[in-house]
Design a protein around this motif. Structure first.
Motif, PDB file in Angstrom:
ATOM      1  N   ASP A 299       0.836  -1.210   0.000  1.00  0.00           N
ATOM      2  CA  ASP A 299       0.000   0.000   0.000  1.00  0.00           C
ATOM      3  C   ASP A 299       0.864   1.250   0.000  1.00  0.00           C
ATOM      4  N   PHE A 300       1.900   1.266   0.827  1.00  0.00           N
ATOM      5  CA  PHE A 300       2.810   2.408   0.884  1.00  0.00           C
ATOM      6  C   PHE A 300       3.445   2.640  -0.482  1.00  0.00           C
ATOM      7  N   LEU A 301       3.938   1.569  -1.097  1.00  0.00           N
ATOM      8  CA  LEU A 301       4.614   1.707  -2.381  1.00  0.00           C
ATOM      9  C   LEU A 301       3.656   2.188  -3.465  1.00  0.00           C
ATOM     10  N   ARG A 302       2.448   1.633  -3.482  1.00  0.00           N
ATOM     11  CA  ARG A 302       1.479   2.012  -4.511  1.00  0.00           C
ATOM     12  C   ARG A 302       0.974   3.441  -4.319  1.00  0.00           C
ATOM     13  N   LEU A 303       0.572   3.761  -3.103  1.00  0.00           N
ATOM     14  CA  LEU A 303      -0.049   5.061  -2.861  1.00  0.00           C
ATOM     15  C   LEU A 303       0.966   6.176  -2.647  1.00  0.00           C
ATOM     16  N   PHE A 304       1.874   5.984  -1.696  1.00  0.00           N
ATOM     17  CA  PHE A 304       2.796   7.060  -1.355  1.00  0.00           C
ATOM     18  C   PHE A 304       3.906   7.190  -2.394  1.00  0.00           C
ATOM     19  N   ALA A 305       4.657   6.118  -2.619  1.00  0.00           N
ATOM     20  CA  ALA A 305       5.811   6.206  -3.519  1.00  0.00           C
ATOM     21  C   ALA A 305       5.383   6.435  -4.965  1.00  0.00           C
TER      22      ALA A 305
ATOM     23  N   GLY B 167      -5.447  11.925  -0.451  1.00  0.00           N
ATOM     24  CA  GLY B 167      -6.333  12.476   0.561  1.00  0.00           C
ATOM     25  C   GLY B 167      -5.591  13.086   1.733  1.00  0.00           C
ATOM     26  N   SER B 168      -6.316  13.882   2.473  1.00  0.00           N
ATOM     27  CA  SER B 168      -5.757  14.558   3.640  1.00  0.00           C
ATOM     28  C   SER B 168      -5.443  13.553   4.740  1.00  0.00           C
ATOM     29  N   GLY B 169      -4.312  13.736   5.378  1.00  0.00           N
ATOM     30  CA  GLY B 169      -3.924  12.917   6.516  1.00  0.00           C
ATOM     31  C   GLY B 169      -3.276  11.588   6.172  1.00  0.00           C
ATOM     32  N   VAL B 170      -3.327  11.186   4.926  1.00  0.00           N
ATOM     33  CA  VAL B 170      -2.770   9.883   4.543  1.00  0.00           C
ATOM     34  C   VAL B 170      -1.245   9.918   4.600  1.00  0.00           C
ATOM     35  N   HIS B 171      -0.666  11.026   4.188  1.00  0.00           N
ATOM     36  CA  HIS B 171       0.798  11.184   4.249  1.00  0.00           C
ATOM     37  C   HIS B 171       1.281  10.950   5.682  1.00  0.00           C
ATOM     38  N   GLU B 172       0.607  11.568   6.628  1.00  0.00           N
ATOM     39  CA  GLU B 172       0.966  11.425   8.039  1.00  0.00           C
ATOM     40  C   GLU B 172       0.757   9.991   8.521  1.00  0.00           C
ATOM     41  N   ALA B 173      -0.320   9.353   8.049  1.00  0.00           N
ATOM     42  CA  ALA B 173      -0.578   7.962   8.420  1.00  0.00           C
ATOM     43  C   ALA B 173       0.536   7.047   7.919  1.00  0.00           C
ATOM     44  N   PHE B 174       1.056   7.338   6.743  1.00  0.00           N
ATOM     45  CA  PHE B 174       2.160   6.529   6.232  1.00  0.00           C
ATOM     46  C   PHE B 174       3.426   6.727   7.062  1.00  0.00           C
ATOM     47  N   HIS B 175       3.641   7.916   7.579  1.00  0.00           N
ATOM     48  CA  HIS B 175       4.794   8.122   8.461  1.00  0.00           C
ATOM     49  C   HIS B 175       4.634   7.343   9.763  1.00  0.00           C
ATOM     50  N   ARG B 176       3.411   7.249  10.271  1.00  0.00           N
ATOM     51  CA  ARG B 176       3.177   6.420  11.463  1.00  0.00           C
ATOM     52  C   ARG B 176       3.426   4.946  11.137  1.00  0.00           C
ATOM     53  N   LEU B 177       2.989   4.519   9.963  1.00  0.00           N
ATOM     54  CA  LEU B 177       3.244   3.145   9.524  1.00  0.00           C
ATOM     55  C   LEU B 177       4.747   2.888   9.459  1.00  0.00           C
ATOM     56  N   LEU B 178       5.500   3.817   8.916  1.00  0.00           N
ATOM     57  CA  LEU B 178       6.957   3.661   8.853  1.00  0.00           C
ATOM     58  C   LEU B 178       7.537   3.482  10.248  1.00  0.00           C
ATOM     59  N   ASP B 179       7.058   4.270  11.206  1.00  0.00           N
ATOM     60  CA  ASP B 179       7.546   4.150  12.581  1.00  0.00           C
ATOM     61  C   ASP B 179       7.233   2.759  13.154  1.00  0.00           C
ATOM     62  N   GLU B 180       6.005   2.289  12.908  1.00  0.00           N
ATOM     63  CA  GLU B 180       5.594   0.975  13.431  1.00  0.00           C
ATOM     64  C   GLU B 180       6.415  -0.142  12.807  1.00  0.00           C
ATOM     65  N   LEU B 181       6.561  -0.124  11.506  1.00  0.00           N
ATOM     66  CA  LEU B 181       7.314  -1.179  10.828  1.00  0.00           C
ATOM     67  C   LEU B 181       8.803  -1.105  11.151  1.00  0.00           C
ATOM     68  N   ALA B 182       9.326   0.102  11.277  1.00  0.00           N
ATOM     69  CA  ALA B 182      10.744   0.247  11.625  1.00  0.00           C
ATOM     70  C   ALA B 182      11.023  -0.329  13.016  1.00  0.00           C
ATOM     71  N   ALA B 183      10.066  -0.180  13.934  1.00  0.00           N
ATOM     72  CA  ALA B 183      10.249  -0.759  15.272  1.00  0.00           C
ATOM     73  C   ALA B 183      10.278  -2.281  15.203  1.00  0.00           C
ATOM     74  N   GLU B 184       9.493  -2.847  14.316  1.00  0.00           N
ATOM     75  CA  GLU B 184       9.437  -4.297  14.158  1.00  0.00           C
ATOM     76  C   GLU B 184      10.628  -4.827  13.372  1.00  0.00           C
ATOM     77  N   TYR B 185      11.042  -4.094  12.372  1.00  0.00           N
ATOM     78  CA  TYR B 185      12.073  -4.601  11.461  1.00  0.00           C
ATOM     79  C   TYR B 185      13.413  -3.868  11.611  1.00  0.00           C
ATOM     80  N   ARG B 186      13.532  -3.028  12.602  1.00  0.00           N
ATOM     81  CA  ARG B 186      14.792  -2.350  12.947  1.00  0.00           C
ATOM     82  C   ARG B 186      15.498  -1.781  11.729  1.00  0.00           C
ATOM     83  N   ALA B 187      14.772  -0.960  10.993  1.00  0.00           N
ATOM     84  CA  ALA B 187      15.369  -0.337   9.803  1.00  0.00           C
ATOM     85  C   ALA B 187      15.518   1.155  10.010  1.00  0.00           C
TER      86      ALA B 187
END
Length: 184
Positions: free
Chosen positions: A44-50, A164-184
């Motif tokens: 989803d991140f790659l399709r929508l954000f990137a 849409g509004s707020g989606v950019h910020e939601a993706f940054h939260r997703l990055l934080d969550e995944l980075a905590a899990e995958y230590r990137a």
């Protein structure tokens, strides 16, 4: 913030996701499953954000402005960037197809997902370096500061329309969550 700064900042988020993907691919290579929800979130991140948002800004607004300023499409950096966007979409499609076939960790689905993640990560890492080191400095030479500033407003509008509004910020939260899990 101007348009070039905006694109550079988005590159940082994309590079962060590429690091997460490399850790995921490494885990798959060591025989560990990745939760399907994490794979879906990456796609989803790659399709929508990137792609739709970031590459959309470049393809629909930034590159045409550079062409109007005299940077050639064919035989120049714009043509290379567009070709690499197309290759990136093919790698995303491969990830989508592989994610539909996830099952046993030793199966083809996981191995194809791993390969597509590594291919995409390598491509986009090199792509971003070219934009940051070659294309953006060139843009800052051929476009006036006022033109670059005006592009930023158009970027904001495209982002609102595409994701849409707020989606950019939601993706940054997703990055934080995944980075905590995958230590990137």
């Amino acid at each position: 913030m101007n348009a070039v700064d905006d694109l550079r900042a988005e590159h940082e988020g994309i590079l962060r996701m590429l690091g997460i993907m490399r850790v995921m691919a490494e885990r798959i290579g060591h025989g560990r499953k990745i939760p399907a929800g994490h794979v879906e979130s990456v796609i989803d991140f790659l399709r929508l954000f990137a792609d739709q948002c970031h590459h959309g800004k470049e393809e629909d607004i930034f590159f045409p402005e550079l062409e109007r300023a005299g940077i050639p499409h064919e035989g120049g950096p714009i043509g290379v960037m567009l070709y690499e966007h197309t290759l990136g979409r093919e790698h995303i499609r491969a990830m989508v197809e592989a994610s539909a076939r996830l099952g046993d960790i030793g199966g083809e689905g996981y191995q194809d997902l791993r390969a597509a993640m590594l291919d995409y990560s390598g491509l986009l890492t090199r792509h971003i370096a070219k934009e940051n080191e070659v294309l953006f400095p060139l843009a800052e030479k051929v476009l006036s500061p006022g033109a670059i500033e005006a592009l930023h407003e158009r970027f904001e509008q495209l982002e609102r329309e595409r994701i849409g509004s707020g989606v950019h910020e939601a993706f940054h939260r997703l990055l934080d969550e995944l980075a905590a899990e995958y230590r990137a």
